[in-house]
Design a protein around this motif. Sequence first.
Motif, mmCIF file in Angstrom:
data_model
loop_
_atom_site.group_PDB
_atom_site.id
_atom_site.type_symbol
_atom_site.label_atom_id
_atom_site.label_comp_id
_atom_site.label_asym_id
_atom_site.label_seq_id
_atom_site.Cartn_x
_atom_site.Cartn_y
_atom_site.Cartn_z
ATOM 1 N N VAL A 5 -34.750 2.707 -44.817
ATOM 2 C CA VAL A 5 -34.668 1.493 -44.002
ATOM 3 C C VAL A 5 -35.621 1.616 -42.823
ATOM 4 C CG1 VAL A 5 -32.279 1.015 -44.637
ATOM 5 C CG2 VAL A 5 -32.752 2.433 -42.652
ATOM 6 N N LYS A 6 -36.001 0.475 -42.272
ATOM 7 C CA LYS A 6 -36.794 0.428 -41.054
ATOM 8 C C LYS A 6 -35.971 -0.255 -39.963
ATOM 9 C CE LYS A 6 -41.567 0.466 -42.691
ATOM 10 N NZ LYS A 6 -42.865 -0.220 -42.650
ATOM 11 N N THR A 7 -36.095 0.239 -38.742
ATOM 12 C CA THR A 7 -35.259 -0.312 -37.691
ATOM 13 C C THR A 7 -35.712 -1.698 -37.258
ATOM 14 O OG1 THR A 7 -36.556 0.900 -36.051
ATOM 15 C CG2 THR A 7 -34.529 1.905 -36.814
ATOM 16 N N PHE A 8 -36.877 -2.188 -37.698
ATOM 17 C CA PHE A 8 -37.206 -3.560 -37.324
ATOM 18 C C PHE A 8 -36.341 -4.549 -38.109
ATOM 19 C CE2 PHE A 8 -40.587 -2.543 -40.499
ATOM 20 C CZ PHE A 8 -40.236 -3.430 -41.492
ATOM 21 N N ASN A 9 -35.552 -4.056 -39.058
ATOM 22 C CA ASN A 9 -34.572 -4.900 -39.733
ATOM 23 C C ASN A 9 -33.226 -4.872 -39.014
ATOM 24 O OD1 ASN A 9 -36.216 -5.769 -41.822
ATOM 25 N ND2 ASN A 9 -35.800 -3.948 -43.062
ATOM 26 N N CYS A 10 -33.171 -4.176 -37.892
ATOM 27 C CA CYS A 10 -31.905 -4.035 -37.188
ATOM 28 C C CYS A 10 -31.720 -5.105 -36.112
ATOM 29 C CB CYS A 10 -31.815 -2.657 -36.545
ATOM 30 S SG CYS A 10 -31.886 -1.294 -37.709
ATOM 31 N N GLN A 48 -38.391 0.728 -33.940
ATOM 32 C CA GLN A 48 -37.993 1.690 -32.928
ATOM 33 C C GLN A 48 -38.207 3.097 -33.484
ATOM 34 O OE1 GLN A 48 -36.775 0.786 -29.767
ATOM 35 N NE2 GLN A 48 -37.489 -1.223 -30.434
ATOM 36 N N THR A 49 -38.940 3.925 -32.778
ATOM 37 C CA THR A 49 -39.227 5.273 -33.247
ATOM 38 C C THR A 49 -38.281 6.263 -32.578
ATOM 39 O OG1 THR A 49 -40.886 5.644 -31.529
ATOM 40 C CG2 THR A 49 -41.636 4.690 -33.613
ATOM 41 N N ASN A 50 -37.890 7.293 -33.341
ATOM 42 C CA ASN A 50 -37.041 8.371 -32.846
ATOM 43 C C ASN A 50 -35.803 7.833 -32.112
ATOM 44 O OD1 ASN A 50 -38.938 10.406 -33.704
ATOM 45 N ND2 ASN A 50 -40.192 9.823 -31.936
ATOM 46 N N SER A 51 -35.155 6.852 -32.724
ATOM 47 C CA SER A 51 -33.985 6.254 -32.093
ATOM 48 C C SER A 51 -32.828 6.205 -33.089
ATOM 49 C CB SER A 51 -34.303 4.845 -31.581
ATOM 50 O OG SER A 51 -34.682 4.011 -32.660
ATOM 51 N N ALA A 52 -31.637 6.012 -32.549
ATOM 52 C CA ALA A 52 -30.429 5.976 -33.375
ATOM 53 C C ALA A 52 -30.294 4.615 -34.059
ATOM 54 C CB ALA A 52 -29.204 6.270 -32.521
ATOM 55 N N ALA A 53 -29.724 4.647 -35.247
ATOM 56 C CA ALA A 53 -29.429 3.425 -35.996
ATOM 57 C C ALA A 53 -28.205 3.703 -36.865
ATOM 58 C CB ALA A 53 -30.621 2.997 -36.835
ATOM 59 N N VAL A 54 -27.678 2.656 -37.451
ATOM 60 C CA VAL A 54 -26.497 2.772 -38.305
ATOM 61 C C VAL A 54 -26.757 2.015 -39.600
ATOM 62 C CG1 VAL A 54 -24.026 2.331 -38.565
ATOM 63 C CG2 VAL A 54 -24.957 2.950 -36.320
ATOM 64 N N LEU A 55 -26.482 2.665 -40.723
ATOM 65 C CA LEU A 55 -26.563 2.010 -42.021
ATOM 66 C C LEU A 55 -25.163 1.565 -42.417
ATOM 67 C CD1 LEU A 55 -28.265 1.274 -44.534
ATOM 68 C CD2 LEU A 55 -27.616 3.491 -45.478
ATOM 69 N N ILE A 77 -23.159 4.944 -42.043
ATOM 70 C CA ILE A 77 -23.851 6.226 -42.021
ATOM 71 C C ILE A 77 -24.783 6.223 -40.806
ATOM 72 C CG2 ILE A 77 -25.441 7.770 -43.230
ATOM 73 C CD1 ILE A 77 -24.513 6.560 -45.846
ATOM 74 N N PRO A 78 -24.605 7.145 -39.852
ATOM 75 C CA PRO A 78 -25.502 7.187 -38.694
ATOM 76 C C PRO A 78 -26.881 7.711 -39.101
ATOM 77 C CG PRO A 78 -23.938 9.011 -38.616
ATOM 78 C CD PRO A 78 -23.515 8.142 -39.768
ATOM 79 N N LEU A 79 -27.913 7.156 -38.474
ATOM 80 C CA LEU A 79 -29.296 7.519 -38.786
ATOM 81 C C LEU A 79 -30.066 7.794 -37.507
ATOM 82 C CD1 LEU A 79 -30.128 4.603 -41.286
ATOM 83 C CD2 LEU A 79 -29.407 6.914 -41.895
ATOM 84 N N THR A 80 -31.164 8.517 -37.661
ATOM 85 C CA THR A 80 -32.136 8.680 -36.588
ATOM 86 C C THR A 80 -33.510 8.436 -37.179
ATOM 87 O OG1 THR A 80 -30.771 10.319 -35.432
ATOM 88 C CG2 THR A 80 -33.112 10.219 -34.849
ATOM 89 N N THR A 81 -34.239 7.493 -36.615
ATOM 90 C CA THR A 81 -35.540 7.137 -37.163
ATOM 91 C C THR A 81 -36.583 8.187 -36.819
ATOM 92 O OG1 THR A 81 -36.154 5.856 -35.214
ATOM 93 C CG2 THR A 81 -34.982 4.695 -36.974
ATOM 94 N N ASP A 82 -37.662 8.185 -37.619
ATOM 95 C CA ASP A 82 -38.743 9.132 -37.375
ATOM 96 C C ASP A 82 -39.818 8.494 -36.507
ATOM 97 O OD1 ASP A 82 -40.138 7.404 -39.046
ATOM 98 O OD2 ASP A 82 -39.987 8.724 -40.804
#
Length: 203
Positions: free
Chosen positions: A5-10, A16-23, A34-39
Amino acid sequence: VPITVKTFNCGTQAAQTNSAAVLWLYKAGTTRTIPLTTDASGNATANFTPLMGEVGLVQYAAALPGVNNPAAQGSFTLIGLSANPASLTPVLTVGSPQTNIIPLSNLTSVALSGLTASVSGAPANVSVQVSVPGSLPGNGTVQATCILTASGGTPNQAQLSLQIATAQGVTNLVPLNASIVQLEPQIVTVPALLHGSMVPGTQ
């Protein structure tokens, strides 16, 4: 099932780079996260492990922390097949082949191809012949045929495993716990019962 996934869909305008996200995962009225951290590129990969026997449509969405139940952004289908019965307990008579029919059902509308069957754990005194059709249509049912033959009575118990596999990676394991008995003669009288009247002193 790897999901990228890409965080611009959030809900943000830029990745958003190197930031937290949730799937978020939605399946038949249930929700999992599922918690995620972007690259450094704003991407993240999640490894989703289905529950035992879980099949069907799964929808997913990516969101920033604090956003609850975001709208689905994509979906995938968990494919699977079932065997009925799920296990067999045949009684084998030495020298007499036994044919077992096992219906296989496709649990989704996705057709399965490249069906194969293999047997493991058979002792030296039990031979197995198994055959399956080459494909299983969506929501369809086909039959697997398993012929067991015991050449001797030792050992008198056999624990085998019949594995059904497909080209799509679906597998199903059918345990076979067989008992082996010797062929024994039986005496039968015909008729089984005599009934009549007798006069004293006569035959």
